[in-house]
Design an enzyme around this catalytic site. Sequence first.
Site, PDB file in Angstrom:
ATOM      1  N   GLU A  84      -7.957  -1.202  -3.315  1.00 56.02           N
ATOM      2  CA  GLU A  84      -6.784  -1.268  -2.340  1.00 56.02           C
ATOM      3  C   GLU A  84      -6.221  -2.578  -3.064  1.00 56.02           C
ATOM      4  O   GLU A  84      -5.001  -2.458  -2.906  1.00 56.02           O
ATOM      5  CB  GLU A  84      -7.092  -1.804  -0.868  1.00 56.02           C
TER       6      GLU A  84
ATOM      7  N   THR B 140       4.420   1.130   1.210  1.00 55.62           N
ATOM      8  CA  THR B 140       3.665   0.010   1.669  1.00 55.62           C
ATOM      9  C   THR B 140       3.914  -1.489   1.549  1.00 55.62           C
ATOM     10  O   THR B 140       4.050  -2.145   2.507  1.00 55.62           O
ATOM     11  CB  THR B 140       2.108   0.394   1.410  1.00 55.62           C
TER      12      THR B 140
END
Length: 325
Positions: free
Chosen positions: A147, A200
């Site tokens: 991530e 994002t």
Amino acid sequence: MELTTAKTSVNNTGKEKDKVHVFAPATAANLVCGYDILGLALDEPGDEVVMVRAGEPGVRLVKITGDDGRLPLDPTKNTVSACVQLLLTHIGREDVGVEISLHKQMPIGSGLGSSAASTVAGLYAINQLLGSPLSKQELLPFALKGEELACGHGHADNVAPSLFGGITLIKSYEPLEVINLPVPKDLYCSVVFPHVDVPTRAARQMIRSKVELKEAVVQWGNIAGLISGLFMNDYGLIGRSMKDVLIEPTRAILIPEFYEMREVALAAGALGFGISGSGPSVFAFSTSKATAATITAQLSEHLKFKNIDSNGYTSAVNMQGPKEF
């Protein structure tokens, strides 16, 4: 995030394999009020990884499908291969060679944990290939590294539910502590991904760095109410708690028809409605698969009427996490 899985803890519990085929689920993060601390796994969509043992040491990413050419084949830059290499190095198995094929079964940049599902599938695959030397808990720090590579921030609200299944609470990061929460048996999800672009990183940058104490108190109450509703199987409390006064008002601006979709979902029987992760996907809870399917269909139809294409999914909460075919 420091990797804490020690080499001495590696303990093969099964036979090593030459080939594995793994599915890892998409996720809906935040669950409206639980920014960066709550998430759940979905039965669909998800990503698949096929991993084959190679004769030469090293990790090679040989194929990616379903990404429209958007993801790098460079094994050092793709989250799947980079995390697999990190794991092999950490446990002292750099003698192992693998070839990886990644099959994207879900949209990129959807707010459904696309990078998390790919990373979890890769880590679960290499662990299965090696005979399961690490537990899921020990795989989690490697998934967080994925991530960090994908979006610059190693948050666990996508990778934790994708890896463990169910609904997860990130209690803390230092030390890392993840708790699996109860899932009421009649809880179903409607998920719709409008075909609009909400990166994002951009969505995170819009969030206020400071909030009023009175707003924080409301948010804490909603988080506590949602978790209490899960423990008590109180669907009404779950629905009443799915409100966000801190993040949603800002992120909703980026999602066309957001408030109109919420009205459609609630009118069709949704318990609650909100943004999945950073969006643009939205999701709703309901208490039957039929109701969830109706909500998904009506949301998709509403977007179609507004000339917005979308993908729709209806799912129970995935309790397993990744699985091997």
